[in-house]
Design a protein around this motif. Structure first.
Motif, PDB file in Angstrom:
ATOM      1  N   ALA A  35       1.640 -10.132   6.678  1.00  0.00           N
ATOM      2  CA  ALA A  35       0.240 -10.332   7.062  1.00  0.00           C
ATOM      3  C   ALA A  35      -0.222  -9.261   8.046  1.00  0.00           C
ATOM      4  CB  ALA A  35       0.065 -11.715   7.668  1.00  0.00           C
ATOM      5  N   ALA A  36       0.623  -8.938   9.026  1.00  0.00           N
ATOM      6  CA  ALA A  36       0.262  -7.910  10.015  1.00  0.00           C
ATOM      7  C   ALA A  36       0.094  -6.554   9.344  1.00  0.00           C
ATOM      8  CB  ALA A  36       1.331  -7.842  11.093  1.00  0.00           C
ATOM      9  N   GLY A  37       0.977  -6.245   8.407  1.00  0.00           N
ATOM     10  CA  GLY A  37       0.879  -4.973   7.713  1.00  0.00           C
ATOM     11  C   GLY A  37      -0.387  -4.859   6.888  1.00  0.00           C
ATOM     12  N   LEU A  38      -0.757  -5.922   6.190  1.00  0.00           N
ATOM     13  CA  LEU A  38      -1.972  -5.899   5.383  1.00  0.00           C
ATOM     14  C   LEU A  38      -3.222  -5.790   6.258  1.00  0.00           C
ATOM     15  CD1 LEU A  38      -1.051  -8.551   2.673  1.00  0.00           C
ATOM     16  CD2 LEU A  38      -1.123  -6.063   2.412  1.00  0.00           C
ATOM     17  N   CYS A  39      -3.187  -6.516   7.390  1.00  0.00           N
ATOM     18  CA  CYS A  39      -4.324  -6.417   8.317  1.00  0.00           C
ATOM     19  C   CYS A  39      -4.464  -5.001   8.871  1.00  0.00           C
ATOM     20  CB  CYS A  39      -4.162  -7.420   9.453  1.00  0.00           C
ATOM     21  SG  CYS A  39      -4.401  -9.135   8.958  1.00  0.00           S
ATOM     22  N   GLY A  40      -3.322  -4.402   9.261  1.00  0.00           N
ATOM     23  CA  GLY A  40      -3.352  -3.041   9.773  1.00  0.00           C
ATOM     24  C   GLY A  40      -3.834  -2.055   8.729  1.00  0.00           C
ATOM     25  N   LEU A  41      -3.387  -2.241   7.477  1.00  0.00           N
ATOM     26  CA  LEU A  41      -3.838  -1.375   6.389  1.00  0.00           C
ATOM     27  C   LEU A  41      -5.346  -1.490   6.199  1.00  0.00           C
ATOM     28  CD1 LEU A  41      -3.273   0.496   3.979  1.00  0.00           C
ATOM     29  CD2 LEU A  41      -2.761  -1.564   2.629  1.00  0.00           C
ATOM     30  N   LEU A  42      -5.835  -2.722   6.219  1.00  0.00           N
ATOM     31  CA  LEU A  42      -7.273  -2.940   6.032  1.00  0.00           C
ATOM     32  C   LEU A  42      -8.081  -2.266   7.141  1.00  0.00           C
ATOM     33  CD1 LEU A  42      -9.425  -4.369   4.323  1.00  0.00           C
ATOM     34  CD2 LEU A  42      -9.161  -6.382   5.804  1.00  0.00           C
ATOM     35  N   VAL A  43      -7.593  -2.380   8.376  1.00  0.00           N
ATOM     36  CA  VAL A  43      -8.284  -1.738   9.501  1.00  0.00           C
ATOM     37  C   VAL A  43      -8.355  -0.225   9.296  1.00  0.00           C
ATOM     38  CG1 VAL A  43      -8.087  -1.190  11.958  1.00  0.00           C
ATOM     39  CG2 VAL A  43      -7.764  -3.540  11.184  1.00  0.00           C
ATOM     40  N   GLN A  44      -7.250   0.369   8.845  1.00  0.00           N
ATOM     41  CA  GLN A  44      -7.237   1.820   8.660  1.00  0.00           C
ATOM     42  C   GLN A  44      -8.156   2.255   7.520  1.00  0.00           C
ATOM     43  OE1 GLN A  44      -5.850   3.610  10.959  1.00  0.00           O
ATOM     44  NE2 GLN A  44      -5.131   1.694  11.886  1.00  0.00           N
ATOM     45  N   ARG A  51     -10.135  10.799  13.817  1.00  0.00           N
ATOM     46  CA  ARG A  51      -9.412  12.070  13.860  1.00  0.00           C
ATOM     47  C   ARG A  51      -9.323  12.719  12.486  1.00  0.00           C
ATOM     48  NH1 ARG A  51      -4.322  11.175  18.040  1.00  0.00           N
ATOM     49  NH2 ARG A  51      -5.519  10.276  19.750  1.00  0.00           N
ATOM     50  N   GLY A  52     -10.234  12.378  11.631  1.00  0.00           N
ATOM     51  CA  GLY A  52     -10.266  13.023  10.332  1.00  0.00           C
ATOM     52  C   GLY A  52      -9.614  12.200   9.235  1.00  0.00           C
ATOM     53  N   LEU A  53      -9.893  12.584   8.024  1.00  0.00           N
ATOM     54  CA  LEU A  53      -9.428  11.852   6.849  1.00  0.00           C
ATOM     55  C   LEU A  53      -7.902  11.843   6.752  1.00  0.00           C
ATOM     56  CD1 LEU A  53     -10.093  10.361   4.240  1.00  0.00           C
ATOM     57  CD2 LEU A  53     -10.263  12.606   3.095  1.00  0.00           C
ATOM     58  N   ARG A  54      -7.288  12.969   7.036  1.00  0.00           N
ATOM     59  CA  ARG A  54      -5.823  13.045   6.917  1.00  0.00           C
ATOM     60  C   ARG A  54      -5.131  12.064   7.864  1.00  0.00           C
ATOM     61  NH1 ARG A  54      -2.077  18.351   8.302  1.00  0.00           N
ATOM     62  NH2 ARG A  54      -0.075  17.403   7.698  1.00  0.00           N
ATOM     63  N   HIS A  55      -5.649  11.986   9.096  1.00  0.00           N
ATOM     64  CA  HIS A  55      -5.082  11.066  10.081  1.00  0.00           C
ATOM     65  C   HIS A  55      -5.184   9.632   9.601  1.00  0.00           C
ATOM     66  CE1 HIS A  55      -5.082   8.683  13.866  1.00  0.00           C
ATOM     67  NE2 HIS A  55      -4.159   9.565  14.223  1.00  0.00           N
ATOM     68  N   ARG A  56      -6.334   9.257   9.052  1.00  0.00           N
ATOM     69  CA  ARG A  56      -6.521   7.893   8.550  1.00  0.00           C
ATOM     70  C   ARG A  56      -5.603   7.604   7.367  1.00  0.00           C
ATOM     71  NH1 ARG A  56     -12.374   7.293   6.865  1.00  0.00           N
ATOM     72  NH2 ARG A  56     -11.588   5.274   6.109  1.00  0.00           N
ATOM     73  N   LEU A  57      -5.452   8.572   6.485  1.00  0.00           N
ATOM     74  CA  LEU A  57      -4.598   8.345   5.310  1.00  0.00           C
ATOM     75  C   LEU A  57      -3.136   8.167   5.705  1.00  0.00           C
ATOM     76  CD1 LEU A  57      -6.109  10.837   2.700  1.00  0.00           C
ATOM     77  CD2 LEU A  57      -6.221   8.331   2.681  1.00  0.00           C
ATOM     78  N   LEU A  58      -2.684   8.972   6.654  1.00  0.00           N
ATOM     79  CA  LEU A  58      -1.300   8.829   7.103  1.00  0.00           C
ATOM     80  C   LEU A  58      -1.070   7.477   7.761  1.00  0.00           C
ATOM     81  CD1 LEU A  58      -0.592  12.409   8.533  1.00  0.00           C
ATOM     82  CD2 LEU A  58       0.345  11.374   6.446  1.00  0.00           C
ATOM     83  N   LEU A  59      -2.029   7.036   8.577  1.00  0.00           N
ATOM     84  CA  LEU A  59      -1.904   5.711   9.188  1.00  0.00           C
ATOM     85  C   LEU A  59      -1.955   4.612   8.130  1.00  0.00           C
ATOM     86  CD1 LEU A  59      -3.948   5.831  12.511  1.00  0.00           C
ATOM     87  CD2 LEU A  59      -1.536   5.242  12.247  1.00  0.00           C
ATOM     88  N   ALA A  60      -2.799   4.804   7.132  1.00  0.00           N
ATOM     89  CA  ALA A  60      -2.878   3.806   6.060  1.00  0.00           C
ATOM     90  C   ALA A  60      -1.550   3.721   5.302  1.00  0.00           C
ATOM     91  CB  ALA A  60      -4.017   4.152   5.113  1.00  0.00           C
ATOM     92  N   LEU A  61      -0.953   4.876   5.048  1.00  0.00           N
ATOM     93  CA  LEU A  61       0.356   4.870   4.384  1.00  0.00           C
ATOM     94  C   LEU A  61       1.410   4.153   5.231  1.00  0.00           C
ATOM     95  CD1 LEU A  61       0.472   8.499   2.937  1.00  0.00           C
ATOM     96  CD2 LEU A  61       0.340   6.364   1.640  1.00  0.00           C
ATOM     97  N   LEU A  62       1.375   4.420   6.531  1.00  0.00           N
ATOM     98  CA  LEU A  62       2.346   3.765   7.415  1.00  0.00           C
ATOM     99  C   LEU A  62       2.165   2.260   7.402  1.00  0.00           C
ATOM    100  CD1 LEU A  62       4.506   3.695   9.599  1.00  0.00           C
ATOM    101  CD2 LEU A  62       2.730   4.174  11.294  1.00  0.00           C
ATOM    102  N   TRP A  63       0.925   1.801   7.540  1.00  0.00           N
ATOM    103  CA  TRP A  63       0.704   0.357   7.576  1.00  0.00           C
ATOM    104  C   TRP A  63       0.892  -0.274   6.204  1.00  0.00           C
ATOM    105  CZ3 TRP A  63       0.232  -3.032  11.526  1.00  0.00           C
ATOM    106  CH2 TRP A  63       0.199  -2.463  12.813  1.00  0.00           C
ATOM    107  N   GLY A  64       0.670   0.495   5.148  1.00  0.00           N
ATOM    108  CA  GLY A  64       0.985  -0.022   3.815  1.00  0.00           C
ATOM    109  C   GLY A  64       2.476  -0.178   3.604  1.00  0.00           C
TER     110      GLY A  64
END
Length: 437
Positions: A35-44, A51-64
Protein backbone atom coordinates in the motif's frame (compact mmCIF):
# COMPACT_ATOMS: atom_id res chain seq x y z
CA UNK A 1 15.95 13.31 -0.39
CA UNK A 2 13.22 12.04 1.92
CA UNK A 3 11.40 10.39 -0.97
CA UNK A 4 14.56 8.66 -2.14
CA UNK A 5 15.41 7.39 1.32
CA UNK A 6 11.85 6.28 2.05
CA UNK A 7 11.60 4.40 -1.23
CA UNK A 8 14.93 2.65 -0.74
CA UNK A 9 14.07 1.60 2.82
CA UNK A 10 10.65 0.24 1.84
CA UNK A 11 12.04 -1.57 -1.21
CA UNK A 12 14.67 -3.23 0.97
CA UNK A 13 12.06 -4.15 3.60
CA UNK A 14 9.78 -5.55 0.91
CA UNK A 15 12.51 -7.74 -0.53
CA UNK A 16 13.16 -9.10 2.96
CA UNK A 17 9.66 -9.53 4.40
CA UNK A 18 10.45 -13.15 5.23
CA UNK A 19 13.72 -12.36 6.97
CA UNK A 20 13.72 -13.46 10.65
CA UNK A 21 14.14 -9.85 11.78
CA UNK A 22 10.75 -9.10 10.23
CA UNK A 23 8.91 -11.55 12.50
CA UNK A 24 7.44 -8.83 14.78
CA UNK A 25 5.75 -7.09 11.83
CA UNK A 26 5.26 -9.99 9.44
CA UNK A 27 1.50 -10.21 9.92
CA UNK A 28 0.90 -6.82 8.35
CA UNK A 29 4.17 -5.96 6.60
CA UNK A 30 3.16 -7.24 3.14
CA UNK A 31 -0.09 -5.26 2.74
CA UNK A 32 1.45 -2.21 4.45
CA UNK A 33 4.51 -2.14 2.19
CA UNK A 34 2.45 -2.75 -0.96
CA UNK A 35 0.00 0.00 0.00
CA UNK A 36 2.81 2.44 0.87
CA UNK A 37 4.57 1.71 -2.40
CA UNK A 38 1.44 2.28 -4.48
CA UNK A 39 0.70 5.51 -2.63
CA UNK A 40 4.26 6.72 -3.18
CA UNK A 41 4.07 5.81 -6.86
CA UNK A 42 0.80 7.69 -7.24
CA UNK A 43 2.28 10.78 -5.57
CA UNK A 44 5.24 10.74 -7.96
CA UNK A 45 3.07 10.27 -11.04
CA UNK A 46 0.66 13.03 -10.07
CA UNK A 47 3.14 15.41 -8.46
CA UNK A 48 4.58 18.51 -10.02
CA UNK A 49 7.94 18.39 -11.72
CA UNK A 50 10.08 19.98 -9.04
CA UNK A 51 13.36 18.76 -10.52
CA UNK A 52 12.38 17.80 -14.01
CA UNK A 53 10.81 14.85 -15.76
CA UNK A 54 13.81 12.54 -15.34
CA UNK A 55 13.84 13.04 -11.57
CA UNK A 56 10.13 12.21 -11.33
CA UNK A 57 10.48 9.12 -13.50
CA UNK A 58 13.35 7.76 -11.45
CA UNK A 59 11.39 8.29 -8.24
CA UNK A 60 8.36 6.67 -9.81
CA UNK A 61 10.45 3.65 -10.76
CA UNK A 62 11.80 3.42 -7.23
CA UNK A 63 8.38 3.59 -5.62
CA UNK A 64 6.99 1.18 -8.20
CA UNK A 65 9.70 -1.27 -7.15
CA UNK A 66 8.47 -1.19 -3.55
CA UNK A 67 5.30 -3.29 -4.04
CA UNK A 68 7.06 -5.43 -6.62
CA UNK A 69 9.86 -6.27 -4.19
CA UNK A 70 7.39 -7.33 -1.50
CA UNK A 71 5.17 -9.31 -3.86
CA UNK A 72 8.23 -10.94 -5.41
CA UNK A 73 9.54 -12.01 -2.00
CA UNK A 74 6.12 -13.40 -1.10
CA UNK A 75 5.96 -15.31 -4.38
CA UNK A 76 9.39 -16.84 -3.77
CA UNK A 77 8.37 -17.89 -0.26
CA UNK A 78 5.06 -19.41 -1.35
CA UNK A 79 6.71 -21.27 -4.25
CA UNK A 80 9.40 -22.66 -1.97
CA UNK A 81 6.81 -23.64 0.64
CA UNK A 82 4.66 -25.41 -1.95
CA UNK A 83 7.64 -27.34 -3.31
CA UNK A 84 8.64 -28.53 0.16
CA UNK A 85 5.08 -29.51 1.09
CA UNK A 86 4.85 -31.49 -2.15
CA UNK A 87 8.14 -33.30 -1.55
CA UNK A 88 7.72 -37.05 -1.21
CA UNK A 89 9.88 -40.12 -1.46
CA UNK A 90 12.99 -41.46 0.25
CA UNK A 91 15.04 -38.26 0.01
CA UNK A 92 12.33 -36.13 1.63
CA UNK A 93 11.88 -38.66 4.43
CA UNK A 94 15.63 -39.00 4.90
CA UNK A 95 16.16 -35.25 5.24
CA UNK A 96 12.94 -34.35 7.02
CA UNK A 97 13.86 -36.41 10.08
CA UNK A 98 16.73 -33.99 10.78
CA UNK A 99 14.60 -30.86 11.31
CA UNK A 100 13.15 -29.62 14.60
CA UNK A 101 10.85 -26.66 13.96
CA UNK A 102 9.09 -24.03 15.98
CA UNK A 103 5.51 -23.08 15.13
CA UNK A 104 2.66 -20.82 16.21
CA UNK A 105 -0.47 -22.74 15.19
CA UNK A 106 -0.83 -26.49 14.98
CA UNK A 107 -2.10 -26.34 11.40
CA UNK A 108 1.34 -25.03 10.38
CA UNK A 109 2.95 -28.38 11.20
CA UNK A 110 0.22 -30.99 10.74
CA UNK A 111 1.07 -31.68 7.09
CA UNK A 112 4.81 -31.58 7.84
CA UNK A 113 4.34 -34.15 10.59
CA UNK A 114 2.03 -36.37 8.52
CA UNK A 115 4.40 -36.61 5.55
CA UNK A 116 7.63 -37.04 7.50
CA UNK A 117 9.01 -33.67 6.46
CA UNK A 118 10.09 -32.86 10.03
CA UNK A 119 11.53 -34.91 12.87
CA UNK A 120 10.59 -32.77 15.83
CA UNK A 121 8.96 -29.70 17.33
CA UNK A 122 10.16 -26.82 19.45
CA UNK A 123 7.53 -25.46 21.84
CA UNK A 124 7.77 -22.20 23.73
CA UNK A 125 5.58 -19.51 25.27
CA UNK A 126 4.06 -18.51 21.92
CA UNK A 127 2.42 -21.96 21.87
CA UNK A 128 0.81 -21.24 25.25
CA UNK A 129 -0.27 -17.62 24.90
CA UNK A 130 -3.95 -17.43 25.82
CA UNK A 131 -4.07 -21.18 26.45
CA UNK A 132 -3.36 -23.75 29.14
CA UNK A 133 -0.61 -26.32 29.51
CA UNK A 134 -3.28 -29.01 29.15
CA UNK A 135 -4.24 -27.62 25.73
CA UNK A 136 -0.61 -27.77 24.59
CA UNK A 137 -0.39 -31.36 25.82
CA UNK A 138 -3.50 -32.30 23.83
CA UNK A 139 -2.01 -30.62 20.75
CA UNK A 140 1.23 -32.58 21.03
CA UNK A 141 -0.68 -35.84 21.51
CA UNK A 142 -2.69 -35.01 18.38
CA UNK A 143 0.51 -34.57 16.37
CA UNK A 144 1.99 -37.78 17.75
CA UNK A 145 -1.22 -39.60 16.77
CA UNK A 146 -0.76 -38.28 13.24
CA UNK A 147 2.74 -39.77 13.22
CA UNK A 148 1.55 -43.13 14.49
CA UNK A 149 -1.21 -43.35 11.90
CA UNK A 150 1.34 -42.54 9.18
CA UNK A 151 3.72 -45.24 10.44
CA UNK A 152 6.40 -42.62 11.15
CA UNK A 153 8.77 -42.28 14.12
CA UNK A 154 7.47 -40.22 17.05
CA UNK A 155 8.26 -36.54 16.96
CA UNK A 156 11.08 -35.34 19.18
CA UNK A 157 9.39 -32.59 21.19
CA UNK A 158 11.81 -30.04 22.61
CA UNK A 159 11.65 -27.05 24.95
CA UNK A 160 13.96 -24.49 26.53
CA UNK A 161 13.23 -24.84 30.25
CA UNK A 162 16.55 -24.20 31.99
CA UNK A 163 15.13 -22.49 35.07
CA UNK A 164 15.77 -18.90 36.05
CA UNK A 165 15.64 -16.35 33.25
CA UNK A 166 15.26 -19.01 30.55
CA UNK A 167 11.99 -20.72 31.45
CA UNK A 168 10.11 -20.55 28.16
CA UNK A 169 7.08 -22.54 29.31
CA UNK A 170 6.54 -20.67 32.56
CA UNK A 171 4.31 -19.56 34.22
CA UNK A 172 2.08 -22.18 32.56
CA UNK A 173 4.51 -24.73 33.98
CA UNK A 174 6.04 -24.02 37.41
CA UNK A 175 8.85 -21.48 37.37
CA UNK A 176 11.89 -23.10 38.95
CA UNK A 177 15.25 -21.56 39.93
CA UNK A 178 18.39 -21.57 37.81
CA UNK A 179 21.06 -24.17 38.51
CA UNK A 180 23.47 -21.33 39.28
CA UNK A 181 21.61 -20.74 42.54
CA UNK A 182 22.90 -24.12 43.78
CA UNK A 183 26.62 -23.56 43.17
CA UNK A 184 27.31 -22.17 46.66
CA UNK A 185 25.80 -25.13 48.52
CA UNK A 186 27.91 -27.92 50.05
CA UNK A 187 28.57 -30.71 47.51
CA UNK A 188 26.04 -33.23 48.85
CA UNK A 189 23.34 -30.60 49.14
CA UNK A 190 23.88 -29.14 45.68
CA UNK A 191 23.84 -32.57 44.07
CA UNK A 192 20.59 -33.45 45.80
CA UNK A 193 19.06 -30.07 44.95
CA UNK A 194 20.15 -30.31 41.31
CA UNK A 195 18.70 -33.81 41.01
CA UNK A 196 15.42 -32.61 42.50
CA UNK A 197 15.34 -29.64 40.15
CA UNK A 198 15.91 -31.91 37.14
CA UNK A 199 13.21 -34.30 38.30
CA UNK A 200 10.82 -31.38 38.77
CA UNK A 201 11.51 -30.05 35.29
CA UNK A 202 11.14 -33.56 33.92
CA UNK A 203 7.70 -34.04 35.50
CA UNK A 204 6.57 -30.63 34.29
CA UNK A 205 7.72 -31.21 30.72
CA UNK A 206 6.60 -34.81 30.37
CA UNK A 207 3.10 -33.78 31.50
CA UNK A 208 2.67 -31.87 28.22
CA UNK A 209 4.53 -34.33 25.99
CA UNK A 210 7.98 -32.73 25.81
CA UNK A 211 10.64 -35.42 25.36
CA UNK A 212 13.87 -33.34 25.24
CA UNK A 213 14.83 -30.34 27.34
CA UNK A 214 17.52 -27.98 26.07
CA UNK A 215 19.27 -27.95 29.45
CA UNK A 216 21.58 -27.97 31.35
CA UNK A 217 23.86 -25.08 30.37
CA UNK A 218 27.53 -26.12 30.65
CA UNK A 219 29.10 -22.86 29.50
CA UNK A 220 31.57 -21.60 32.08
CA UNK A 221 31.16 -18.16 33.60
CA UNK A 222 34.18 -16.05 32.69
CA UNK A 223 35.10 -12.73 34.22
CA UNK A 224 34.70 -10.32 31.33
CA UNK A 225 33.14 -6.87 30.86
CA UNK A 226 29.43 -6.94 30.13
CA UNK A 227 28.65 -6.64 26.43
CA UNK A 228 25.97 -3.94 26.02
CA UNK A 229 24.86 -5.62 22.76
CA UNK A 230 24.28 -9.02 24.38
CA UNK A 231 20.50 -9.05 24.25
CA UNK A 232 19.88 -12.79 24.06
CA UNK A 233 22.80 -15.03 25.08
CA UNK A 234 23.35 -13.58 28.57
CA UNK A 235 25.60 -16.51 29.44
CA UNK A 236 27.00 -14.81 32.54
CA UNK A 237 23.49 -14.94 34.00
CA UNK A 238 22.78 -18.50 32.85
CA UNK A 239 26.12 -20.22 33.54
CA UNK A 240 26.23 -22.42 36.65
CA UNK A 241 29.70 -21.39 37.81
CA UNK A 242 33.27 -20.65 36.72
CA UNK A 243 34.66 -23.95 38.06
CA UNK A 244 34.45 -26.86 35.56
CA UNK A 245 34.14 -29.44 38.34
CA UNK A 246 31.25 -27.65 40.02
CA UNK A 247 29.50 -27.20 36.66
CA UNK A 248 29.92 -30.87 35.77
CA UNK A 249 28.76 -32.06 39.19
CA UNK A 250 25.59 -29.95 39.28
CA UNK A 251 24.76 -30.56 35.63
CA UNK A 252 25.19 -34.33 35.94
CA UNK A 253 22.82 -34.49 38.91
CA UNK A 254 20.28 -32.31 37.11
CA UNK A 255 20.51 -34.43 33.94
CA UNK A 256 19.99 -37.62 35.94
CA UNK A 257 16.86 -36.22 37.55
CA UNK A 258 15.53 -35.08 34.20
CA UNK A 259 16.16 -38.49 32.61
CA UNK A 260 14.51 -40.36 35.48
CA UNK A 261 11.37 -38.31 34.84
CA UNK A 262 11.36 -39.40 31.19
CA UNK A 263 12.89 -36.32 29.52
CA UNK A 264 16.28 -36.38 27.84
CA UNK A 265 18.80 -33.65 28.75
CA UNK A 266 20.78 -31.55 26.28
CA UNK A 267 24.17 -30.20 27.29
CA UNK A 268 24.85 -26.80 25.75
CA UNK A 269 26.27 -24.62 24.22
CA UNK A 270 29.46 -26.30 22.93
CA UNK A 271 32.16 -24.97 22.36
CA UNK A 272 31.38 -22.84 25.40
CA UNK A 273 29.73 -19.47 24.85
CA UNK A 274 31.32 -18.14 28.02
CA UNK A 275 34.39 -17.60 25.82
CA UNK A 276 32.46 -15.89 23.02
CA UNK A 277 33.08 -12.17 22.90
CA UNK A 278 29.72 -11.32 21.34
CA UNK A 279 26.11 -12.54 21.27
CA UNK A 280 25.96 -15.27 18.64
CA UNK A 281 22.28 -14.57 18.02
CA UNK A 282 23.31 -11.44 16.16
CA UNK A 283 27.08 -11.38 15.63
CA UNK A 284 29.75 -13.62 14.17
CA UNK A 285 32.35 -14.34 16.85
CA UNK A 286 35.37 -16.57 17.36
CA UNK A 287 36.86 -18.30 20.40
CA UNK A 288 40.61 -17.67 20.21
CA UNK A 289 41.95 -19.89 22.99
CA UNK A 290 44.05 -22.94 22.11
CA UNK A 291 42.51 -26.37 22.02
CA UNK A 292 44.67 -27.44 24.96
CA UNK A 293 43.31 -24.61 27.10
CA UNK A 294 39.71 -25.32 26.08
CA UNK A 295 40.10 -29.04 26.84
CA UNK A 296 41.38 -28.17 30.32
CA UNK A 297 38.64 -25.67 31.11
CA UNK A 298 35.45 -25.05 29.09
CA UNK A 299 35.28 -28.46 27.46
CA UNK A 300 35.78 -30.56 30.60
CA UNK A 301 32.12 -30.54 31.70
CA UNK A 302 30.96 -31.38 28.18
CA UNK A 303 33.34 -34.28 27.79
CA UNK A 304 32.55 -35.66 31.23
CA UNK A 305 28.78 -35.59 30.86
CA UNK A 306 28.79 -36.96 27.33
CA UNK A 307 30.92 -39.88 28.51
CA UNK A 308 28.79 -40.61 31.58
CA UNK A 309 25.21 -39.96 30.44
CA UNK A 310 23.90 -42.14 27.57
CA UNK A 311 20.68 -40.11 27.42
CA UNK A 312 22.32 -36.74 26.77
CA UNK A 313 22.16 -34.80 23.54
CA UNK A 314 24.75 -32.17 22.67
CA UNK A 315 23.84 -28.73 21.36
CA UNK A 316 26.54 -27.05 19.27
CA UNK A 317 26.48 -23.26 18.99
CA UNK A 318 27.54 -20.83 16.29
CA UNK A 319 30.83 -19.61 17.76
CA UNK A 320 33.93 -20.30 15.67
CA UNK A 321 36.70 -22.36 17.27
CA UNK A 322 39.68 -20.66 15.66
CA UNK A 323 42.15 -23.34 16.72
CA UNK A 324 40.11 -26.08 14.98
CA UNK A 325 38.23 -24.47 12.10
CA UNK A 326 38.66 -20.71 11.64
CA UNK A 327 36.42 -20.60 8.57
CA UNK A 328 32.99 -21.63 9.87
CA UNK A 329 30.90 -21.80 13.07
CA UNK A 330 31.21 -24.97 15.14
CA UNK A 331 27.57 -25.85 14.46
CA UNK A 332 28.39 -26.94 10.92
CA UNK A 333 32.12 -27.61 11.09
CA UNK A 334 33.14 -31.15 10.17
CA UNK A 335 36.50 -30.60 11.84
CA UNK A 336 34.75 -29.80 15.13
CA UNK A 337 31.80 -32.20 15.04
CA UNK A 338 33.21 -35.25 13.28
CA UNK A 339 36.80 -34.53 14.27
CA UNK A 340 36.74 -33.42 17.90
CA UNK A 341 33.38 -34.66 19.17
CA UNK A 342 32.84 -37.89 17.26
CA UNK A 343 36.37 -39.20 16.64
CA UNK A 344 38.49 -37.73 19.43
CA UNK A 345 35.89 -37.86 22.19
CA UNK A 346 34.05 -40.94 20.92
CA UNK A 347 30.59 -39.40 21.38
CA UNK A 348 27.98 -41.18 19.25
CA UNK A 349 24.83 -39.63 20.67
CA UNK A 350 22.55 -37.10 18.97
CA UNK A 351 23.91 -33.65 18.16
CA UNK A 352 21.61 -30.69 17.61
CA UNK A 353 22.54 -27.26 16.31
CA UNK A 354 21.63 -24.12 18.16
CA UNK A 355 18.83 -22.28 16.39
CA UNK A 356 19.77 -21.80 12.74
CA UNK A 357 17.69 -18.62 12.71
CA UNK A 358 20.65 -16.54 13.83
CA UNK A 359 22.74 -13.94 12.04
CA UNK A 360 26.06 -15.90 11.91
CA UNK A 361 24.33 -18.65 9.94
CA UNK A 362 22.66 -16.25 7.52
CA UNK A 363 25.89 -14.30 7.04
CA UNK A 364 27.67 -17.53 6.18
CA UNK A 365 24.83 -18.79 3.96
CA UNK A 366 21.93 -20.93 5.18
CA UNK A 367 22.16 -23.41 2.32
CA UNK A 368 25.88 -23.97 2.87
CA UNK A 369 25.37 -24.28 6.63
CA UNK A 370 22.58 -26.88 6.27
CA UNK A 371 24.58 -29.08 3.89
CA UNK A 372 27.77 -28.76 5.93
CA UNK A 373 25.97 -29.59 9.18
CA UNK A 374 24.50 -32.79 7.73
CA UNK A 375 27.85 -33.76 6.23
CA UNK A 376 29.56 -33.09 9.56
CA UNK A 377 27.35 -35.58 11.39
CA UNK A 378 24.75 -33.27 12.97
CA UNK A 379 21.53 -35.12 13.68
CA UNK A 380 19.05 -32.32 14.31
CA UNK A 381 18.87 -28.92 12.65
CA UNK A 382 16.94 -26.56 14.91
CA UNK A 383 14.72 -23.89 13.34
CA UNK A 384 13.08 -22.43 16.42
CA UNK A 385 12.59 -18.65 16.52
CA UNK A 386 11.00 -18.41 13.07
CA UNK A 387 9.59 -21.74 11.99
CA UNK A 388 8.82 -20.47 8.50
CA UNK A 389 12.56 -20.50 7.79
CA UNK A 390 12.21 -24.29 7.74
CA UNK A 391 10.95 -24.13 4.15
CA UNK A 392 14.10 -22.39 3.03
CA UNK A 393 16.36 -24.74 5.01
CA UNK A 394 14.55 -27.87 3.80
CA UNK A 395 14.60 -26.64 0.20
CA UNK A 396 18.36 -26.17 0.58
CA UNK A 397 18.74 -29.72 1.91
CA UNK A 398 16.62 -31.22 -0.88
CA UNK A 399 18.59 -29.39 -3.57
CA UNK A 400 21.89 -30.50 -2.03
CA UNK A 401 20.61 -34.10 -1.91
CA UNK A 402 19.49 -34.01 -5.54
CA UNK A 403 22.89 -32.67 -6.60
CA UNK A 404 24.67 -35.46 -4.72
CA UNK A 405 26.33 -33.05 -2.30
CA UNK A 406 25.32 -34.88 0.90
CA UNK A 407 27.48 -37.59 2.47
CA UNK A 408 25.52 -40.86 2.39
CA UNK A 409 27.67 -42.47 5.07
CA UNK A 410 27.07 -39.55 7.44
CA UNK A 411 23.32 -39.68 6.82
CA UNK A 412 23.27 -43.43 7.45
CA UNK A 413 25.17 -43.06 10.71
CA UNK A 414 22.83 -40.29 11.80
CA UNK A 415 19.77 -42.39 10.94
CA UNK A 416 20.80 -44.92 13.56
CA UNK A 417 20.89 -42.20 16.24
CA UNK A 418 17.40 -40.88 15.51
CA UNK A 419 13.97 -42.27 16.50
CA UNK A 420 12.75 -45.05 14.26
CA UNK A 421 9.31 -45.96 13.00
CA UNK A 422 7.70 -48.90 14.84
CA UNK A 423 8.18 -51.16 11.81
CA UNK A 424 11.87 -50.24 11.56
CA UNK A 425 12.39 -50.86 15.26
CA UNK A 426 10.70 -54.27 15.01
CA UNK A 427 12.88 -55.19 12.04
CA UNK A 428 16.03 -54.18 13.88
CA UNK A 429 14.96 -56.21 16.90
CA UNK A 430 14.39 -59.28 14.73
CA UNK A 431 17.82 -58.91 13.14
CA UNK A 432 19.42 -58.53 16.55
CA UNK A 433 17.59 -61.61 17.87
CA UNK A 434 18.34 -63.80 14.83
CA UNK A 435 20.57 -66.71 15.96
CA UNK A 436 23.89 -67.22 14.27
CA UNK A 437 24.24 -70.31 12.11
Amino acid sequence: MTWWLGGLVLAFAGANIHDPYMVPVRGWSLPAIVAAGLCGLLVQLRGRAQRGLRHRLLLALLWGAVPLSALGAEAVFQTRKASVLAARGPLALELGRHFIVGYRRVDEVEALAAHGLIGGLFVTRRNLAGRTAEALGAEIRHLQDIRRRAGLPPLTVTADQEGGIVSRLSPWLPHRPALSTLAGLPPDERRAAAHALGAGHGRDLSSVGVTVNFAPVLDLRHDRPRDPLDFNSRITQRAIADDPEVVAEIAAAYAAGLSEAGVRPTVKHFPGLGRAGRDTHHFRTAIRESRAELEETDWRPFRQLLADDPQALLMVGHAIVAAIDPDRPASHSRLVIDGVIRRDWGFDGPIVTDDLVMTPVYQYGLCRAVAEALNAGVDYLLVAFDGRQFYRAMACALEAGKRGELDGAMLAASRARLPQAPADADADAKVAAKPER
